[in-house]
Write an enzyme that holds these catalytic residues in place. Structure first.
Site, PDB file in Angstrom:
ATOM      1  N   HIS A 199      32.882  53.000  46.416  1.00  0.00           N
ATOM      2  CA  HIS A 199      31.973  52.098  45.716  1.00  0.00           C
ATOM      3  C   HIS A 199      32.498  50.662  45.683  1.00  0.00           C
ATOM      4  O   HIS A 199      31.903  49.789  45.045  1.00  0.00           O
ATOM      5  CB  HIS A 199      31.786  52.631  44.289  1.00  0.00           C
ATOM      6  CG  HIS A 199      30.626  52.068  43.550  1.00  0.00           C
ATOM      7  ND1 HIS A 199      30.751  51.417  42.343  1.00  0.00           N
ATOM      8  CD2 HIS A 199      29.302  52.064  43.832  1.00  0.00           C
ATOM      9  CE1 HIS A 199      29.573  51.031  41.907  1.00  0.00           C
ATOM     10  NE2 HIS A 199      28.674  51.403  42.787  1.00  0.00           N
TER      11      HIS A 199
ATOM     12  N   LYS B 296      33.498  46.787  46.742  1.00  0.00           N
ATOM     13  CA  LYS B 296      32.895  45.675  47.477  1.00  0.00           C
ATOM     14  C   LYS B 296      33.961  44.596  47.612  1.00  0.00           C
ATOM     15  O   LYS B 296      34.296  43.909  46.643  1.00  0.00           O
ATOM     16  CB  LYS B 296      31.676  45.098  46.748  1.00  0.00           C
ATOM     17  CG  LYS B 296      30.524  46.081  46.551  1.00  0.00           C
ATOM     18  CD  LYS B 296      30.550  46.694  45.190  1.00  0.00           C
ATOM     19  CE  LYS B 296      29.352  47.627  45.005  1.00  0.00           C
ATOM     20  NZ  LYS B 296      29.457  48.421  43.765  1.00  0.00           N
TER      21      LYS B 296
ATOM     22  N   ASP C 135      40.765  35.406  56.331  1.00  0.00           N
ATOM     23  CA  ASP C 135      42.020  34.749  56.719  1.00  0.00           C
ATOM     24  C   ASP C 135      43.162  35.013  55.739  1.00  0.00           C
ATOM     25  O   ASP C 135      44.143  34.256  55.685  1.00  0.00           O
ATOM     26  CB  ASP C 135      41.812  33.242  56.876  1.00  0.00           C
ATOM     27  CG  ASP C 135      40.940  32.907  58.081  1.00  0.00           C
ATOM     28  OD1 ASP C 135      40.785  33.782  58.955  1.00  0.00           O
ATOM     29  OD2 ASP C 135      40.393  31.788  58.139  1.00  0.00           O
TER      30      ASP C 135
ATOM     31  N   HIS D  59      23.214  44.344  36.730  1.00  0.00           N
ATOM     32  CA  HIS D  59      24.099  45.247  37.469  1.00  0.00           C
ATOM     33  C   HIS D  59      25.557  44.859  37.282  1.00  0.00           C
ATOM     34  O   HIS D  59      26.444  45.473  37.859  1.00  0.00           O
ATOM     35  CB  HIS D  59      23.711  45.194  38.958  1.00  0.00           C
ATOM     36  CG  HIS D  59      24.342  46.227  39.815  1.00  0.00           C
ATOM     37  ND1 HIS D  59      25.311  45.922  40.755  1.00  0.00           N
ATOM     38  CD2 HIS D  59      24.160  47.571  39.902  1.00  0.00           C
ATOM     39  CE1 HIS D  59      25.673  47.022  41.394  1.00  0.00           C
ATOM     40  NE2 HIS D  59      25.005  48.043  40.890  1.00  0.00           N
TER      41      HIS D  59
ATOM     42  N   LYS E  38      29.321  44.407  35.952  1.00  0.00           N
ATOM     43  CA  LYS E  38      30.298  45.308  35.336  1.00  0.00           C
ATOM     44  C   LYS E  38      31.429  44.441  34.775  1.00  0.00           C
ATOM     45  O   LYS E  38      32.456  44.237  35.424  1.00  0.00           O
ATOM     46  CB  LYS E  38      30.861  46.305  36.363  1.00  0.00           C
ATOM     47  CG  LYS E  38      29.790  47.148  37.076  1.00  0.00           C
ATOM     48  CD  LYS E  38      29.523  46.624  38.447  1.00  0.00           C
ATOM     49  CE  LYS E  38      28.743  47.541  39.358  1.00  0.00           C
ATOM     50  NZ  LYS E  38      27.616  48.260  38.875  1.00  0.00           N
TER      51      LYS E  38
ATOM     52  N   ASP F  37      38.210  39.209  23.041  1.00  0.00           N
ATOM     53  CA  ASP F  37      38.786  38.097  22.269  1.00  0.00           C
ATOM     54  C   ASP F  37      38.743  36.771  23.024  1.00  0.00           C
ATOM     55  O   ASP F  37      39.587  35.888  22.790  1.00  0.00           O
ATOM     56  CB  ASP F  37      40.232  38.412  21.866  1.00  0.00           C
ATOM     57  CG  ASP F  37      40.298  39.492  20.782  1.00  0.00           C
ATOM     58  OD1 ASP F  37      39.259  39.772  20.163  1.00  0.00           O
ATOM     59  OD2 ASP F  37      41.390  40.051  20.584  1.00  0.00           O
TER      60      ASP F  37
END
Length: 482
Positions: free
Chosen positions: A222, A224, A229, A400, A402, A407
């Site tokens: 899952h 990404k 470089d 979507h 996450k 604090d």
């Protein structure tokens, strides 16, 4: 009549057999075991098929016996930090990092997640801005481009990206693309014909032995990641598809969070890609070379750990990182997630924070992309509301992102949802960031989203219909296996 009796008897025997497998052979945790027992006994034939697709765990021990466990490219830094932790001489630069030294030590010790303190971070919350910048960075690449996505589609955005990658490969830049077979289902090898002709390399994570269907619903990659470089790294929630540019009317505006990182943390992102790539290929493994890990040209002051987790790990590192962050909260916790199906430990940590006077604010979507997950989410949201948390329903499309911010000083952004699938079954990656400036930027993004959301009050939640309560109850029972 005899035939029916025999069939019923066979089904009962098979159900008992699979129940024994679930409980004794696979050694699952109790909630997952009970959930699968319910499925097997109440919907025998369909339950068996669902178990084959989602529940079977027998091949796990073969799938994850990978020999290459070396932290390629960061071995020396990792060894140094581990030694300092053992000798209690681990010195940190930033005050925020010093304040959260226990969390840092946990990630270094249990996840080989080196701490880097010289990073520059750009935050993207809009898909068009993120991919415009990514394509610009790709166009300026000189040595290599490493790209990994769970979902890669043959649509407008996918073709634009592939065209840019092919052009760079034709210029002599080394291009490697890794995608998940299930997440990118429907993607055909012919999509990459021109890239391969230009000496670009493409690998598939856990491909199916069947041409049109992949039965391995669990253990998906899952993550990404993009590394350019060895000096620019991307990590976050955006996949590659037109919906991530808000072009799908079903979802409307797609709200996500992605990071563009420069600094030594890119070496850790590079290491993660190389490990995943080498696990996916048998012939074209990547070996260490200095060009893959150059000294940073652009640096900053942000402290970052790149933390990964998956079914090959002994610990649920990202979940444990969330719990540790929550347990240290003194003032506030902001969470954005498309799915909120926490296990008991994470839910208890949030409830304890609420009951201790910490301001806990959660934002979830107003529309489901997976109905059972959506109804299970609402059931857990009810418990948080009862503990005093504030819950927002995002109304401007689909959220979507996450992210979690504690604090206003530490934060986490990545690919892991708050659910069992992300914590145990999928391969995930998150950036844990120890920087007040970046955390405040994420809080500011949260506040802007609040203006596009409605508040879900405890009173409104308690007035939901019996039909919704029934959906929540069923989904809650199945939540350990969703």
């Amino acid at each position: 009549m005899n035939i029916v009796s025999v069939l019923l008897g066979v089904i009962i025997v098979l159900n008992i057999l699979f129940a024994v497998i679930v409980i004794f052979r696979e050694r699952r945790d109790a909630p997952s075991s009970w959930a699968w027992l319910l499925v097997l006994f109440f919907i025998p034939v369909l339950g068996f098929l669902l178990y084959l697709l989602f529940g079977q765990n027998l091949s796990r021990y073969r799938m994850f016996q990978w020999e290459d466990r070396k932290r390629l490219g960061i071995e020396k830094l990792l060894a140094t930090q581990l030694e300092h932790i053992r000798n209690n001489t681990f010195e940190l630069q930033a005050d925020t990092a010093i304040h959260h030294k226990q969390l840092i030590n946990m990630h270094v010790t249990n996840n080989d997640a080196v701490l880097t303190e010289d990073n520059s971070i750009d935050i993207f919350t809009d898909g068009n801005e993120k991919f415009d910048q990514l394509l610009q960075d790709i166009n300026e690449a000189k040595h290599h481009i490493h790209l990994q996505y769970y979902i890669l589609k043959n649509d407008q955005l996918g073709k634009r990206l592939l065209s840019a990658l092919t052009t760079k490969a034709e210029e002599g830049v080394k291009v490697r693309v890794l995608y998940d077979d299930l997440g990118s289902r429907g993607l055909r090898p012919s999509f990459f014909r021109k890239l391969r002709a230009a000496e670009g390399e493409v690998e598939v994570f856990f491909p199916s032995k069947l041409r049109w269907i992949n039965l391995r619903m669990n253990y998906r990659n899952h993550r990404k990641l993009v590394i350019i470089d060895g000096s620019i790294g991307y990590v976050g929630g955006f996949n590659v598809g037109d919906e991530y540019l808000s072009l799908n009317p079903t979802f409307g505006y797609w709200r996500d969070t992605h990071l563009r990182i420069q600094g030594t943390a890119v070496h850790a992102i590079q290491t993660r890609f190389i490990l995943d790539w080498n696990q996916a290929t048998e012939k074209r493994c990547i070996a260490y070379s200095p060009e893959l890990f150059p000294s940073p040209v652009v640096t900053g002051e942000s402290s970052i750990q790149i933390v990964t987790s998956g079914p090959d790990s002994e610990w649920e590192q990202i979940k444990n990182g969330y719990i540790k962050m929550i347990s240290t909260a003194q003032k506030s916790i902001y969470i954005q997630t498309p799915y909120f199906i926490p296990d008991a430990s994470l839910l208890d940590a949030l409830k304890i924070a609420c009951l201790s006077g910490v301001k806990v604010e959660l934002m979830i979507p107003n529309k489901p992309d997976h109905p059972f997950v959506y109804w299970a989410t609402l059931s857990y949201v009810g418990e948080l509301l009862n503990s005093g948390a504030k819950v927002y329903i995002y109304e401007n499309g689909f959220i979507h992102a996450k992210t979690i911010v504690v604090d206003d000083e530490i934060s986490s952004v990545g690919t892991a949802n708050i659910d069992v699938r992300s914590f145990k079954l999928n391969f995930e990656v998150n950036a844990f960031i120890y920087d007040r400036k970046i955390s405040l930027q994420l809080v500011d993004a949260f506040r802007k989203d609040v203006a596009l959301s409605r508040v879900l009050t405890l009173e409104a939640y308690l007035q939901r219909t019996r039909r919704i309560r029934f959906k929540e109850s069923v989904s809650r029972l199945l939540s350990p296996i969703l």
